[in-house]
Every structure is written in C-alpha cells, then in structure tokens.
Design a protein around this motif. Structure first.
Motif, PDB file in Angstrom:
ATOM      1  N   LEU A 106      12.230  11.950  25.871  1.00  8.16           N
ATOM      2  CA  LEU A 106      11.996  11.881  27.310  1.00  8.16           C
ATOM      3  C   LEU A 106      12.621  10.631  27.911  1.00  8.16           C
ATOM      4  CD1 LEU A 106      10.328  13.435  29.543  1.00  8.16           C
ATOM      5  CD2 LEU A 106       8.637  11.617  29.261  1.00  8.16           C
ATOM      6  N   GLU A 107      12.461   9.501  27.217  1.00  6.38           N
ATOM      7  CA  GLU A 107      12.982   8.243  27.731  1.00  6.38           C
ATOM      8  C   GLU A 107      14.495   8.305  27.844  1.00  6.38           C
ATOM      9  OE1 GLU A 107      10.993   8.636  25.237  1.00  6.38           O
ATOM     10  OE2 GLU A 107       9.227   7.347  25.406  1.00  6.38           O
ATOM     11  N   GLY A 108      14.979   8.095  29.061  1.00  7.52           N
ATOM     12  CA  GLY A 108      16.423   8.095  29.292  1.00  7.52           C
ATOM     13  C   GLY A 108      17.027   9.466  29.449  1.00  7.52           C
ATOM     14  N   ALA A 109      16.224  10.526  29.412  1.00  4.54           N
ATOM     15  CA  ALA A 109      16.756  11.884  29.515  1.00  4.54           C
ATOM     16  C   ALA A 109      17.428  12.094  30.868  1.00  4.54           C
ATOM     17  CB  ALA A 109      15.643  12.901  29.318  1.00  4.54           C
ATOM     18  N   SER A 110      18.625  12.660  30.839  1.00  3.53           N
ATOM     19  CA  SER A 110      19.376  12.941  32.055  1.00  3.53           C
ATOM     20  C   SER A 110      19.145  14.375  32.503  1.00  3.53           C
ATOM     21  CB  SER A 110      20.867  12.727  31.803  1.00  3.53           C
ATOM     22  OG  SER A 110      21.358  13.712  30.894  1.00  3.53           O
ATOM     23  N   ARG A 132      19.997  -0.945  29.683  1.00  2.00           N
ATOM     24  CA  ARG A 132      19.068  -0.693  28.580  1.00  2.00           C
ATOM     25  C   ARG A 132      17.674  -0.471  29.174  1.00  2.00           C
ATOM     26  NH1 ARG A 132      19.738  -6.519  27.637  1.00  2.00           N
ATOM     27  NH2 ARG A 132      17.779  -7.604  28.088  1.00  2.00           N
ATOM     28  N   ALA A 133      16.896   0.327  28.496  1.00  2.00           N
ATOM     29  CA  ALA A 133      15.572   0.689  29.013  1.00  2.00           C
ATOM     30  C   ALA A 133      14.595  -0.481  28.864  1.00  2.00           C
ATOM     31  CB  ALA A 133      15.042   1.907  28.268  1.00  2.00           C
ATOM     32  N   PRO A 134      13.622  -0.577  29.774  1.00  2.00           N
ATOM     33  CA  PRO A 134      12.601  -1.619  29.625  1.00  2.00           C
ATOM     34  C   PRO A 134      11.675  -1.296  28.461  1.00  2.00           C
ATOM     35  CG  PRO A 134      12.037  -0.151  31.417  1.00  2.00           C
ATOM     36  CD  PRO A 134      13.403   0.254  30.964  1.00  2.00           C
ATOM     37  N   ALA A 170      13.171   3.384  36.540  1.00  2.00           N
ATOM     38  CA  ALA A 170      13.452   2.485  35.416  1.00  2.00           C
ATOM     39  C   ALA A 170      12.489   2.722  34.266  1.00  2.00           C
ATOM     40  CB  ALA A 170      13.370   1.034  35.879  1.00  2.00           C
ATOM     41  N   ALA A 171      11.221   3.003  34.590  1.00  2.00           N
ATOM     42  CA  ALA A 171      10.181   3.176  33.580  1.00  2.00           C
ATOM     43  C   ALA A 171      10.068   4.620  33.089  1.00  2.00           C
ATOM     44  CB  ALA A 171       8.840   2.714  34.136  1.00  2.00           C
ATOM     45  N   ASP A 172      10.972   5.504  33.515  1.00  2.15           N
ATOM     46  CA  ASP A 172      10.972   6.916  33.093  1.00  2.15           C
ATOM     47  C   ASP A 172       9.712   7.657  33.521  1.00  2.15           C
ATOM     48  OD1 ASP A 172      13.377   7.771  31.327  1.00  2.15           O
ATOM     49  OD2 ASP A 172      12.891   5.768  30.597  1.00  2.15           O
ATOM     50  N   ASP A 198       4.320  17.886  32.361  1.00  2.00           N
ATOM     51  CA  ASP A 198       3.152  17.313  31.677  1.00  2.00           C
ATOM     52  C   ASP A 198       3.494  15.994  30.992  1.00  2.00           C
ATOM     53  OD1 ASP A 198       1.462  19.317  32.451  1.00  2.00           O
ATOM     54  OD2 ASP A 198       1.536  20.427  30.564  1.00  2.00           O
ATOM     55  N   ARG A 199       4.655  15.946  30.373  1.00  2.00           N
ATOM     56  CA  ARG A 199       5.022  14.729  29.647  1.00  2.00           C
ATOM     57  C   ARG A 199       5.261  13.560  30.602  1.00  2.00           C
ATOM     58  NH1 ARG A 199       9.079  15.659  24.687  1.00  2.00           N
ATOM     59  NH2 ARG A 199       8.736  13.385  24.648  1.00  2.00           N
ATOM     60  N   TYR A 200       5.849  13.838  31.754  1.00  2.00           N
ATOM     61  CA  TYR A 200       6.022  12.759  32.738  1.00  2.00           C
ATOM     62  C   TYR A 200       4.673  12.316  33.294  1.00  2.00           C
ATOM     63  CZ  TYR A 200      11.103  12.658  32.878  1.00  2.00           C
ATOM     64  OH  TYR A 200      12.420  12.483  32.550  1.00  2.00           O
ATOM     65  N   LEU A 201       3.775  13.256  33.548  1.00  2.00           N
ATOM     66  CA  LEU A 201       2.444  12.894  34.043  1.00  2.00           C
ATOM     67  C   LEU A 201       1.682  12.072  33.008  1.00  2.00           C
ATOM     68  CD1 LEU A 201       1.408  16.240  35.779  1.00  2.00           C
ATOM     69  CD2 LEU A 201       2.155  14.124  36.876  1.00  2.00           C
ATOM     70  N   GLU A 202       1.824  12.429  31.744  1.00  2.00           N
ATOM     71  CA  GLU A 202       1.191  11.651  30.667  1.00  2.00           C
ATOM     72  C   GLU A 202       1.755  10.242  30.614  1.00  2.00           C
ATOM     73  OE1 GLU A 202       2.004  13.995  27.245  1.00  2.00           O
ATOM     74  OE2 GLU A 202       0.563  15.581  27.768  1.00  2.00           O
ATOM     75  N   ARG A 203       3.062  10.137  30.828  1.00  2.00           N
ATOM     76  CA  ARG A 203       3.694   8.812  30.787  1.00  2.00           C
ATOM     77  C   ARG A 203       3.242   7.956  31.976  1.00  2.00           C
ATOM     78  NH1 ARG A 203       7.695   6.293  28.000  1.00  2.00           N
ATOM     79  NH2 ARG A 203       8.903   4.727  29.136  1.00  2.00           N
ATOM     80  N   ILE A 204       3.105   8.575  33.131  1.00  2.00           N
ATOM     81  CA  ILE A 204       2.606   7.848  34.304  1.00  2.00           C
ATOM     82  C   ILE A 204       1.207   7.307  34.027  1.00  2.00           C
ATOM     83  CG2 ILE A 204       1.797   8.138  36.686  1.00  2.00           C
ATOM     84  CD1 ILE A 204       4.168  10.086  37.074  1.00  2.00           C
ATOM     85  N   TYR A 205       0.367   8.149  33.446  1.00  2.00           N
ATOM     86  CA  TYR A 205      -0.993   7.704  33.135  1.00  2.00           C
ATOM     87  C   TYR A 205      -0.981   6.557  32.123  1.00  2.00           C
ATOM     88  CZ  TYR A 205      -5.791   7.613  31.457  1.00  2.00           C
ATOM     89  OH  TYR A 205      -7.045   7.198  31.099  1.00  2.00           O
TER      90      TYR A 205
END
Length: 519
Positions: A44-48, A514-516, A215-217, A68-75
């Motif tokens: 997921l991280e960096g996915a275009s 580069r990703a944070p 930046a934070a995906d 769902d995966r983005y919502l989980e990452r936000i949480y």
C-alpha cells in the motif's frame, strides 16, 4: 475386454476426471490462495494509480479492500501513533462508494481514477452530508446539497472520496502569526517527516492536511487549493508533487473562496504521473465558473501523454538566484543539485533576473470581503454567519477557542468596501497583473525563450499567483535534519503540458523522494 483394455480404460477415465474436474478445481484453489497471498502482500505504501489499477485488473485487490486498508492506516497513524491529524473527517459513505466501484468494474465500467481513494481539502464541497468548514467552527454545520464541480468530475472518473483533510483556518488568511496547518476546528496538522522540532507548524499552508495525508499514504490523491503558495508550500514541505494549475483550468464553484482572481484547486500526489492523471480528471468547463470557458486546454482531459523521460533535453530553464536560500544553506545546495540533475539530462540553465518591483497590494483583502461574503450569504440556515462581520463577531464570543491567534486579516478586510468597482481595488488589481505578467514573468521568459522558471519550494509563488499562471513542485531531497525540499517549475498560462513533461523528466532522472517513517 481383456485386463489390459480394462486397465487402459480406467487410466483414461482417471486422467479425464483429473484433467476436467480435479485439475481445474485444484488450479482454482491454487489461484485463490495466490490471490489471497498477493492481496496480503500488496504494498500500500507508495502505491501509484497504475499499481492499483493493475492489482484490480488481476483481481488481486478490490476497491473495498483498498478503501479498508487506507481507513485502517488513517486510524493507525493519523488518529493513533504519531497522530498526524491530517484527516478532519472520514467519509461515512466511503466503503459504500467503493462497493459501487467494484460492481461497476465487474460490469466493465472503468475510469481514469476508478476505485482510487481521494481526499479533499476541507473547503471543497460534497453533497453527501460531510460539512465543508474551511477550518472554522463558524461553518461546522455547512453542508452542501450537491458536489462541487471538481468533486463531481473526480467521481465521474471513478474516484472514491475518502474524506476531508484538515487545513489552515480560512485558507491561512484569518490572521497573522498562526502556525501553518492550524485551525480552530481541526487543531494542528503535524509533519509526517523528521523530528518533533518541526512536526508542528512547518507542514505548509493552507492545504497542509492534503499534503501530509498524501505523504503519509492516507490516500492516493489529495486535492488542495491555492491563492498564493497553498499547494506548492505543503507539497514541497511534505515531499510530494503538487500542481497549481492556471486559473481557469479547474472550476472553483463549490469551493470556499479567498480571492477569486487567484484561487484555484489542484492535485497533490506522490508522483508526477498520478498528479497528471488527477489534473485531467478534475478539469473542465463549468457554467457556474465563467473563467473556465476561457480554458485553452478545455478539450485536454488526459495529461498522461506528456509523461516523457527525455523532455529536459534541450529545455531552457531560467533561475533567478535571489529567490533561493542563501549560499551554503542546505536548502540552496539541494536546489543546486536539482539544477545539476537537469543539466545532466540536457537542460540549458540560464541565470536570469526577474523584474520584482515591490508593491503593497490590497487585492487579497478586497476580494476576500467581496467573494467570501457572496459565499456565506448562500450557506444553509443552520450556519450562524452570513458575512465576514458575522464571523468576526462569532469568533469574539469565545476568543480562546475560536481566535487563539487573532483575526487581523478578517478585520482588515472588513474595513474595505468589498466593491468590485472600488477605484483602489481596480488600481491594485491592474498593478498586480502588470507587474506579474507584461512587466514580470512574461518579460524574462520571452527574452530568454524559456520553457520554465525554477524556484525553491514556494519562494516564487506570489508572482505566478497574481498572474494566474501554473506551477508544479517535485521532491528535491532532504536537509540533514530530514526536512523535505522541493524544486518548483513555473511557466505561462495553460503551459501545464510542458511543465508536466519537465517535472516528469526530472523526477525519473533524480528519484529523490523517500517515504516518511511513521512510528
């Protein structure tokens, strides 16, 4: 039938069962396990956009699973962990939208952004019940009956609106002295990169939440708005790509205004390619925003054809070094390295002097009163304000909660006429245009036959903002402390295709982002 014949028949029967029954079943189970493994391993991280669309096509990922995966990452990282606080509100219908996209894909319906999660700055309206606050408690109940034009365009392209991003209050024009990324309703957006020393107040304004979120995906695409530097600043500060389009390329209807002559919305993404795709999806002619009818590129809905790696070869790029940091500073060194990268790709770098006459313009304050009052008069009945004067009074009721840093810009605007025919306003606007175009950027670009001008971060944002000209910023590297630095390219009206070519060529050759590290 002899024993050999019987044996042969049994063997053939067994092979038939295996070939037509067991093998397909085994293969189906194997493919299912493979897909499940690939879903689990999807990065997921960096996915275009291209990465995600390929995963959709190969049935390794569904729109719902991605959402769902983005919502989980936000949480995990926005609400918990480092608590970036980039997202003010998650769209309660995001999952429902994703389910629709899965059904559409199954029916053969796709688009440039089909199933792609997008987060909107909190001054862009949606018709789904999410309030559009502009960062102010005064607009906490400001719900719209329909989507902003650009929101509708994104949805037409298949985007899933994931939520609203925090922003600097009233587009960073309520007062002087407030930290960037702060609002009374959303609090402080924190920086995804680097030490605590610059986590707060250095994320750029006012599309700070959009910049930090991408930046934070927390999404694939963020939409910001700019009047002067508010896309370029957070894009540079958060090591992402930001496109500030020509005023007129993207409709402003359904967006809380600051100053109509300079306001525009634009895409923010981790790559030039993704930003280019989003730009094509969100642009178009809107009857509610007459300036879009002057768009010279109104038929251009796909900017991906301008993603050319060799575009810097022979390109002429001007640099006025007075717009860069002082010699020896790390930021200056990173920009000088970016210049060298461009020269290595065949660009011709010209040292230029951009005419930059000092003028204390009051255009932003005049237009703030004129344009914001017009917007506030049309807000729903439950909104307690209908003018800047009302907002000032509303804030004074609870000053420690609603105006911690004051409201000097609003008070200054309220003293002006707000009349589009005001002689002072007309004179100042004409002066802004003259100094930024015919006696500014146009002069140096035409004399030197330049494709673009190069700046550090958003240091050169004011002049193209007044001219209504486009800019694009791309990651250029990081200081020793970890603070991102961006290199920005600017050109004349409707030159987005050329800017995208140059930015993509630089990005592909340098690969600085580069990703944070979120913990």
């Amino acid at each position: 039938m002899n024993k050999r014949s019987i044996g042969s028949a049994l063997l053939i029967g067994a092979l038939t069962i295996f070939t037509f029954v067991l093998w397909p079943a085994k293969k189906a189970v194997s493919n299912k396990r493979k897909n499940e493994a690939e879903k689990e391993n999807f990065q997921l991280e960096g996915a275009s956009i291209a990465d995600i669309q390929l995963a959709f096509k190969k049935e390794q990922l569904s729109c719902v699973e991605l959402t769902d995966r983005y919502l989980e990452r936000i949480y995990a990282y926005d609400q918990q962990g480092p608590a970036i606080n980039a997202v003010r509100m998650v769209n309660p219908y995001a999952r429902e939208e994703a389910e629709k996209k899965d059904k559409e894909r199954a029916a053969g319906i796709t688009g440039a952004l089909h199933g792609i999660p997008v987060i909107l700055k909190d001054n862009i309206e949606t018709g789904d019940g999410m309030p559009t606050t502009g960062g102010s408690p005064a607009l906490a109940a400001n719900t719209a009956e329909e989507d902003a034009f650009l929101t509708a365009k994104l949805k037409e392209a298949g985007a899933v609106i994931l939520g609203k991003a925090n922003m600097s209050e009233w587009a960073y024009f309520l007062t002087e002295g407030a930290p960037s990324g702060y609002s009374s309703i959303g609090g402080q957006v924190k920086h995804p990169y680097g030490p605590e020393s610059f986590r707060a107040g250095s994320v750029g304004g006012s599309s700070s939440g959009s910049g930090a979120a991408i930046a934070a995906d927390f999404a694939v695409i963020g939409i910001g708005t700019e009047t002067s530097g508010s896309i370029l600043s957070p894009a540079s500060a958060n090591s992402i790509v930001g496109i500030k389009p020509t005023v007129g390329l993207v409709s402003r209807s359904g967006i809380i205004p600051l100053a109509g002559s300079q306001d525009t919305a634009g895409p923010m993404a981790r790559t030039v390619a993704d930003a280019a795709i989003a730009l094509g999806a969100m642009s178009g002619v809107d009857d509610k925003d007459p300036i879009t009818k002057t768009n010279k590129n109104k038929d251009l809905t796909d900017y991906s054809s301008f993603l050319k790696k060799e575009s810097l070869q022979g390109a002429r790029i001007g640099v006025d070094y007075s717009f860069l940091s002082e010699k020896g500073k790390e930021e200056r060194q990173l920009i000088e390295r970016a210049i060298e990268d461009m020269e290595d790709q065949g660009a011709v770098i010209k040292e230029v002097e951009i005419p930059n006459e000092s003028f204390e313009s009051l255009v932003l304050w005049h237009e703030l009163k004129q344009d914001l009052n017009a917007y506030l008069r049309k807000t729903p009945e439950q909104v307690p304000v209908s003018s800047i004067a009302d907002v000032i009074a509303f804030n004074k009721e609870k000053p420690h909660e609603r105006m911690r840093f004051g409201q000097t810009h609003f008070e200054k605007a309220e003293k002006l006429s707000g009349d589009a025919e005001d002689p002072e306003y007309v004179k100042h606007r004409q002066t802004d245009l003259r100094l930024s175009t015919t006696e500014g950027l146009d002069v140096v670009m035409q004399e030197e036959k330049l494709d673009a001008l190069l700046f550090e971060n958003n240091h050169g944002a004011a002049m193209p903002a007044k001219a209504g000209y486009p800019s694009i910023t791309i990651p250029a590297g990081y200081t020793s402390e970890g603070m991102p630095v961006g290199v920005t390219l600017t050109a004349q009206a409707y030159s987005e295709p050329r800017l995208i070519e140059l930015a993509y060529s630089y990005e592909q050759a340098s690969n600085r982002r580069r990703a944070p590290q979120l913990v």
